[in-house]
Design a protein around this motif. Sequence first.
Motif, PDB file in Angstrom:
ATOM      1  N   SER A 196       0.829  -1.194   0.000  1.00 51.11           N
ATOM      2  CA  SER A 196       0.000   0.000   0.000  1.00 51.11           C
ATOM      3  C   SER A 196       0.868   1.251   0.000  1.00 51.11           C
ATOM      4  N   LEU A 197       0.317   2.299  -0.564  1.00 52.53           N
ATOM      5  CA  LEU A 197       1.003   3.581  -0.590  1.00 52.53           C
ATOM      6  C   LEU A 197       1.001   4.163   0.819  1.00 52.53           C
ATOM      7  N   PHE A 198       1.906   5.074   1.032  1.00 50.26           N
ATOM      8  CA  PHE A 198       1.903   5.763   2.318  1.00 50.26           C
ATOM      9  C   PHE A 198       0.980   6.963   2.193  1.00 50.26           C
ATOM     10  N   ARG A 199      -0.111   6.897   2.889  1.00 50.88           N
ATOM     11  CA  ARG A 199      -1.085   7.981   2.901  1.00 50.88           C
ATOM     12  C   ARG A 199      -0.723   8.957   4.003  1.00 50.88           C
ATOM     13  N   PRO A 200      -1.349  10.143   4.022  1.00 53.93           N
ATOM     14  CA  PRO A 200      -1.064  11.108   5.090  1.00 53.93           C
ATOM     15  C   PRO A 200      -1.353  10.512   6.470  1.00 53.93           C
ATOM     16  N   PRO A 201      -0.772  11.098   7.501  1.00 54.74           N
ATOM     17  CA  PRO A 201      -1.023  10.589   8.850  1.00 54.74           C
ATOM     18  C   PRO A 201      -2.517  10.612   9.185  1.00 54.74           C
ATOM     19  N   TRP A 202      -2.914   9.665   9.992  1.00 60.90           N
ATOM     20  CA  TRP A 202      -4.292   9.492  10.453  1.00 60.90           C
ATOM     21  C   TRP A 202      -5.252   9.073   9.336  1.00 60.90           C
ATOM     22  N   ALA A 203      -4.705   8.538   8.237  1.00 58.62           N
ATOM     23  CA  ALA A 203      -5.569   8.062   7.152  1.00 58.62           C
ATOM     24  C   ALA A 203      -6.322   6.808   7.610  1.00 58.62           C
ATOM     25  N   LEU A 204      -7.520   6.674   7.126  1.00 60.34           N
ATOM     26  CA  LEU A 204      -8.294   5.467   7.370  1.00 60.34           C
ATOM     27  C   LEU A 204      -7.605   4.294   6.678  1.00 60.34           C
ATOM     28  N   THR A 205      -8.119   3.090   6.845  1.00 62.01           N
ATOM     29  CA  THR A 205      -7.554   1.953   6.114  1.00 62.01           C
ATOM     30  C   THR A 205      -7.624   2.280   4.626  1.00 62.01           C
ATOM     31  N   GLU A 206      -6.796   1.643   3.820  1.00 58.83           N
ATOM     32  CA  GLU A 206      -6.703   1.977   2.397  1.00 58.83           C
ATOM     33  C   GLU A 206      -8.055   1.912   1.687  1.00 58.83           C
ATOM     34  N   VAL A 207      -8.810   0.876   1.932  1.00 58.10           N
ATOM     35  CA  VAL A 207     -10.113   0.734   1.278  1.00 58.10           C
ATOM     36  C   VAL A 207     -11.038   1.884   1.686  1.00 58.10           C
ATOM     37  N   GLU A 208     -11.089   2.180   2.973  1.00 57.53           N
ATOM     38  CA  GLU A 208     -11.944   3.271   3.457  1.00 57.53           C
ATOM     39  C   GLU A 208     -11.444   4.625   2.969  1.00 57.53           C
ATOM     40  N   ASP A 263      -8.944  10.646  19.490  1.00 53.57           N
ATOM     41  CA  ASP A 263      -8.282  11.180  20.678  1.00 53.57           C
ATOM     42  C   ASP A 263      -8.338  10.224  21.864  1.00 53.57           C
ATOM     43  N   ALA A 264      -9.332   9.359  21.899  1.00 56.35           N
ATOM     44  CA  ALA A 264      -9.457   8.401  22.997  1.00 56.35           C
ATOM     45  C   ALA A 264      -8.442   7.265  22.875  1.00 56.35           C
ATOM     46  N   SER A 265      -7.984   7.039  21.672  1.00 54.43           N
ATOM     47  CA  SER A 265      -7.036   5.959  21.418  1.00 54.43           C
ATOM     48  C   SER A 265      -5.607   6.466  21.547  1.00 54.43           C
ATOM     49  N   ASN A 266      -4.719   5.564  21.875  1.00 50.42           N
ATOM     50  CA  ASN A 266      -3.304   5.912  21.967  1.00 50.42           C
ATOM     51  C   ASN A 266      -2.570   5.420  20.716  1.00 50.42           C
ATOM     52  N   GLU A 267      -3.309   5.243  19.623  1.00 46.82           N
ATOM     53  CA  GLU A 267      -2.746   4.734  18.378  1.00 46.82           C
ATOM     54  C   GLU A 267      -1.838   5.777  17.728  1.00 46.82           C
ATOM     55  N   PRO A 268      -0.756   5.327  17.105  1.00 48.25           N
ATOM     56  CA  PRO A 268       0.107   6.261  16.365  1.00 48.25           C
ATOM     57  C   PRO A 268      -0.620   6.762  15.115  1.00 48.25           C
ATOM     58  N   PRO A 269      -0.137   7.845  14.515  1.00 45.76           N
ATOM     59  CA  PRO A 269      -0.811   8.415  13.346  1.00 45.76           C
ATOM     60  C   PRO A 269      -0.811   7.500  12.129  1.00 45.76           C
TER      61      PRO A 269
END
Length: 172
Positions: free
Chosen positions: A20-32, A88-94
Amino acid sequence: MEHNVSRAQLLSGNVTGERSLFRPPWALTEVEFVDRCSGCGDCISACPDKLIVVGRGKLPQMDFTRGGCDFCEACLTACPDGALVRDDASNEPPWKILALIQSTCLSLNAVICRSCAEACDERAIRFQLEVGGVAKPLLDSDSCTGCGACFAVCPIRAVTLCSINDPRDQAA
């Protein structure tokens, strides 16, 4: 195992979605992301470092040859389509990107170079001095944000960026 892939990935022969391509930070999954992004370009013009460029289908993608992302959130704020979403509730990386140091690294081949470590604000790359040799690069994958700064400065592109397998991209 089933994989969700976008139409563009399927037509390019990427049936597993692993390239997959590198999308901007906080991008949804590729399909979405492909479904939701209109290609308006607002995130591209908002990026102060000009790291987001127009890709296939006029959709935004990252160009790490220009530098590393500092996660300023300008793209996130500019996105009107909801294709870039921060929980914001998640501690997930961008994003799920990790740097890798290849065997062609100058330091691994007895040439002094520490460009990647000098560019790494998170100090995820450090060098360990070897007896009778040049310092060897060590990558702390837990500290790596995947910002791409190390990729941009490597004189021989021995630092690569890879997408970490994101369970959200796989069908249950």
